[in-house]
Write a protein that holds these residues in place. Sequence first.
Motif, PDB file in Angstrom:
ATOM      1  N   GLU A   1       0.841  -1.195   0.000  1.00  0.00           N
ATOM      2  CA  GLU A   1       0.000   0.000   0.000  1.00  0.00           C
ATOM      3  C   GLU A   1       0.878   1.249   0.000  1.00  0.00           C
ATOM      4  OE1 GLU A   1      -2.603  -0.222   3.331  1.00  0.00           O
ATOM      5  OE2 GLU A   1      -3.802  -1.868   2.497  1.00  0.00           O
ATOM      6  N   GLN A   2       0.350   2.331  -0.614  1.00  0.00           N
ATOM      7  CA  GLN A   2       1.097   3.585  -0.667  1.00  0.00           C
ATOM      8  C   GLN A   2       1.386   4.103   0.742  1.00  0.00           C
ATOM      9  OE1 GLN A   2       2.567   5.525  -2.856  1.00  0.00           O
ATOM     10  NE2 GLN A   2       1.419   5.742  -4.761  1.00  0.00           N
ATOM     11  N   LEU A   3       2.583   4.606   0.930  1.00  0.00           N
ATOM     12  CA  LEU A   3       2.944   5.221   2.207  1.00  0.00           C
ATOM     13  C   LEU A   3       2.056   6.423   2.501  1.00  0.00           C
ATOM     14  CD1 LEU A   3       6.850   5.373   2.284  1.00  0.00           C
ATOM     15  CD2 LEU A   3       5.355   3.592   3.185  1.00  0.00           C
ATOM     16  N   GLN A   4       1.833   6.649   3.773  1.00  0.00           N
ATOM     17  CA  GLN A   4       1.154   7.865   4.208  1.00  0.00           C
ATOM     18  C   GLN A   4       2.094   9.058   4.018  1.00  0.00           C
ATOM     19  OE1 GLN A   4      -2.182   8.122   5.317  1.00  0.00           O
ATOM     20  NE2 GLN A   4      -2.088   6.105   4.343  1.00  0.00           N
ATOM     21  N   PRO A   5       1.558  10.283   3.989  1.00  0.00           N
ATOM     22  CA  PRO A   5       2.420  11.461   3.791  1.00  0.00           C
ATOM     23  C   PRO A   5       3.391  11.676   4.946  1.00  0.00           C
ATOM     24  CG  PRO A   5       0.084  11.978   3.431  1.00  0.00           C
ATOM     25  CD  PRO A   5       0.130  10.632   4.077  1.00  0.00           C
ATOM     26  N   GLY A   6       4.530  12.269   4.642  1.00  0.00           N
ATOM     27  CA  GLY A   6       5.451  12.731   5.667  1.00  0.00           C
ATOM     28  C   GLY A   6       6.714  11.922   5.806  1.00  0.00           C
ATOM     29  N   GLY A   7       7.678  12.512   6.504  1.00  0.00           N
ATOM     30  CA  GLY A   7       8.975  11.883   6.680  1.00  0.00           C
ATOM     31  C   GLY A   7       8.963  10.666   7.575  1.00  0.00           C
ATOM     32  N   GLN A   8       8.065  10.636   8.551  1.00  0.00           N
ATOM     33  CA  GLN A   8       8.004   9.500   9.469  1.00  0.00           C
ATOM     34  C   GLN A   8       7.684   8.202   8.733  1.00  0.00           C
ATOM     35  OE1 GLN A   8       4.722   9.505  12.343  1.00  0.00           O
ATOM     36  NE2 GLN A   8       6.194   8.897  13.930  1.00  0.00           N
ATOM     37  N   ALA A   9       6.760   8.255   7.761  1.00  0.00           N
ATOM     38  CA  ALA A   9       6.306   7.062   7.046  1.00  0.00           C
ATOM     39  C   ALA A   9       7.404   6.415   6.215  1.00  0.00           C
ATOM     40  CB  ALA A   9       5.117   7.419   6.158  1.00  0.00           C
ATOM     41  N   LEU A  10       8.466   7.155   5.922  1.00  0.00           N
ATOM     42  CA  LEU A  10       9.537   6.597   5.094  1.00  0.00           C
ATOM     43  C   LEU A  10      10.197   5.386   5.755  1.00  0.00           C
ATOM     44  CD1 LEU A  10      11.294   9.869   3.843  1.00  0.00           C
ATOM     45  CD2 LEU A  10       9.644   8.447   2.616  1.00  0.00           C
ATOM     46  N   SER A  11      10.102   5.292   7.070  1.00  0.00           N
ATOM     47  CA  SER A  11      10.685   4.144   7.757  1.00  0.00           C
ATOM     48  C   SER A  11       9.974   2.846   7.400  1.00  0.00           C
ATOM     49  CB  SER A  11      10.642   4.360   9.272  1.00  0.00           C
ATOM     50  OG  SER A  11       9.298   4.451   9.729  1.00  0.00           O
ATOM     51  N   GLU A  12       8.761   2.952   6.874  1.00  0.00           N
ATOM     52  CA  GLU A  12       7.958   1.780   6.521  1.00  0.00           C
ATOM     53  C   GLU A  12       8.093   1.407   5.043  1.00  0.00           C
ATOM     54  OE1 GLU A  12       3.978   2.680   7.675  1.00  0.00           O
ATOM     55  OE2 GLU A  12       4.543   3.217   9.729  1.00  0.00           O
ATOM     56  N   LEU A  13       8.919   2.147   4.310  1.00  0.00           N
ATOM     57  CA  LEU A  13       9.071   1.896   2.872  1.00  0.00           C
ATOM     58  C   LEU A  13       9.751   0.550   2.621  1.00  0.00           C
ATOM     59  CD1 LEU A  13       8.846   3.045  -0.046  1.00  0.00           C
ATOM     60  CD2 LEU A  13      11.116   4.053   0.303  1.00  0.00           C
ATOM     61  N   VAL A  14       9.134  -0.243   1.739  1.00  0.00           N
ATOM     62  CA  VAL A  14       9.694  -1.538   1.373  1.00  0.00           C
ATOM     63  C   VAL A  14      10.151  -1.554  -0.079  1.00  0.00           C
ATOM     64  CG1 VAL A  14       9.159  -4.006   1.048  1.00  0.00           C
ATOM     65  CG2 VAL A  14       8.366  -2.808   3.098  1.00  0.00           C
ATOM     66  N   SER A  15       9.368  -0.935  -0.950  1.00  0.00           N
ATOM     67  CA  SER A  15       9.728  -0.951  -2.370  1.00  0.00           C
ATOM     68  C   SER A  15       9.191   0.285  -3.079  1.00  0.00           C
ATOM     69  CB  SER A  15       9.187  -2.215  -3.064  1.00  0.00           C
ATOM     70  OG  SER A  15       7.767  -2.218  -3.037  1.00  0.00           O
ATOM     71  N   ILE A  16       9.827   0.580  -4.216  1.00  0.00           N
ATOM     72  CA  ILE A  16       9.436   1.725  -5.043  1.00  0.00           C
ATOM     73  C   ILE A  16       9.121   1.224  -6.446  1.00  0.00           C
ATOM     74  CG2 ILE A  16      10.166   3.922  -6.047  1.00  0.00           C
ATOM     75  CD1 ILE A  16      12.074   4.238  -3.655  1.00  0.00           C
ATOM     76  N   ASP A  17       7.953   1.630  -6.960  1.00  0.00           N
ATOM     77  CA  ASP A  17       7.529   1.249  -8.304  1.00  0.00           C
ATOM     78  C   ASP A  17       7.340   2.529  -9.116  1.00  0.00           C
ATOM     79  OD1 ASP A  17       6.300   0.397 -10.613  1.00  0.00           O
ATOM     80  OD2 ASP A  17       4.630  -0.630  -9.620  1.00  0.00           O
ATOM     81  N   VAL A  18       8.165   2.713 -10.137  1.00  0.00           N
ATOM     82  CA  VAL A  18       8.068   3.930 -10.958  1.00  0.00           C
ATOM     83  C   VAL A  18       7.497   3.635 -12.346  1.00  0.00           C
ATOM     84  CG1 VAL A  18       9.895   5.169  -9.743  1.00  0.00           C
ATOM     85  CG2 VAL A  18      10.484   3.691 -11.676  1.00  0.00           C
ATOM     86  N   SER A  19       6.845   2.489 -12.496  1.00  0.00           N
ATOM     87  CA  SER A  19       6.317   2.123 -13.814  1.00  0.00           C
ATOM     88  C   SER A  19       5.220   3.074 -14.271  1.00  0.00           C
ATOM     89  CB  SER A  19       5.787   0.685 -13.796  1.00  0.00           C
ATOM     90  OG  SER A  19       4.760   0.533 -12.821  1.00  0.00           O
ATOM     91  N   ASN A  20       4.528   3.714 -13.328  1.00  0.00           N
ATOM     92  CA  ASN A  20       3.472   4.657 -13.684  1.00  0.00           C
ATOM     93  C   ASN A  20       3.897   6.119 -13.510  1.00  0.00           C
ATOM     94  OD1 ASN A  20       1.460   2.741 -14.397  1.00  0.00           O
ATOM     95  ND2 ASN A  20       1.054   2.361 -12.211  1.00  0.00           N
ATOM     96  N   LEU A  21       5.187   6.337 -13.288  1.00  0.00           N
ATOM     97  CA  LEU A  21       5.681   7.713 -13.184  1.00  0.00           C
ATOM     98  C   LEU A  21       5.435   8.431 -14.507  1.00  0.00           C
ATOM     99  CD1 LEU A  21       7.275   9.507 -11.119  1.00  0.00           C
ATOM    100  CD2 LEU A  21       9.342   8.870 -12.374  1.00  0.00           C
ATOM    101  N   ASP A  22       4.987   9.668 -14.429  1.00  0.00           N
ATOM    102  CA  ASP A  22       4.635  10.435 -15.633  1.00  0.00           C
ATOM    103  C   ASP A  22       5.747  10.352 -16.677  1.00  0.00           C
ATOM    104  OD1 ASP A  22       3.965  12.550 -17.498  1.00  0.00           O
ATOM    105  OD2 ASP A  22       2.632  13.357 -15.949  1.00  0.00           O
TER     106      ASP A  22
END
Length: 383
Positions: A159-180
Amino acid sequence: MKIIIAPDSFKESLSAPDVCEAVEAGFRKAFPQATYTHLPIGDGGEGTVTSVVDATEGTIIPLKVKGPLGNNVDAFYGLTGDGKTAIIEMAAASGLHLVPRDQRNPLITSTYGTGQLIKNALDQGVERIVLGLGGSATNDGGAGMAQALGAKLLDSNDEQLQPGGQALSELVSIDVSNLDQRLKTVQIEAACDVTNPLTGKSGASAVFGPQKGATPAMVDELDRSLAHYAQVIEKDLGKAVTHISGAGAAGGLGAGIVAFLEGELRSGIDLVLDVIQFEERISGADLLLTGEGRIDSQTVHGKAPVGVAKRAKALNAALPVIAIAGSVGEDYEAVFDHGIDAIFSVVNSVMTLEEALENGAVNVEKTLENIGRLVKVSRMVEM
């Protein structure tokens, strides 16, 4: 005479265009037949959009976006006169001034609105985007910006991370396939005059976090979150952003611009002068007048007056450059080694700071009349 007027703003007193008007009004009393060219300057911070729009006869684009706390705010960006370049101050969407003092919390503030400004600029068909990185309320490493542009920053539940710097600690993966996809066809540059890395004692959280409302405990948490964020960026995007000079600008937005937009971090004043085609505009000038609210030893470190002077002298070493300032501070003489030939304070009598700010236009005009008369006398002496 061809006279170039290229000042930065006098903070809390006059915008750069207002300074230009007052300078011409004063100098014209001594040289009424001269040709005057206004080139209001910003160095990437507040007022840069207005300066570039005025210098290029461009347009201001108003837009409602999500502010740092997720509420809708009135923001804006600029288009140059030829419509090819968008000038964006990230602070217009994600700035500290948009967050009430008692609500400032970089654990939750987001750069999502900055991404919305970029997306709208892409809709205008621009070929180049210039981002000013000053005045942020955020510490999210540009994660919100990336999400607004289509990137997915996913937690352990996909699921998408919530806004803010604190949520970055929960980041597992980044998907840029839909990046503009339009980002790949646009030149992106960021006006960045700080050299702070992303993390550590001189990083985004430690140096800039407290002014955004971070306690010492929050600074430590934010720094760890950004470090984790950088690890996932390197794992999934193949980009090492931790130690890039300027990565820590605007709460780590510098890192996000490199990682997601493949943008370049550049000196603010040099970038702005490129955008307004400075050398072309000052060609054939007889005199250049510049300035800002305060000139002191720090002015040589990327501030507008020295940036203007250096570029002008590189084009024509004999071009006289005169600077004005609301105040002249300690070791101001350093600027004489960087292209400025003379400095004048516009405060001509004892007054309070409030009086100086309120009477800025009058003080500038009177001072420039005197400078103009001095220039006229010097020309008579030469003859």
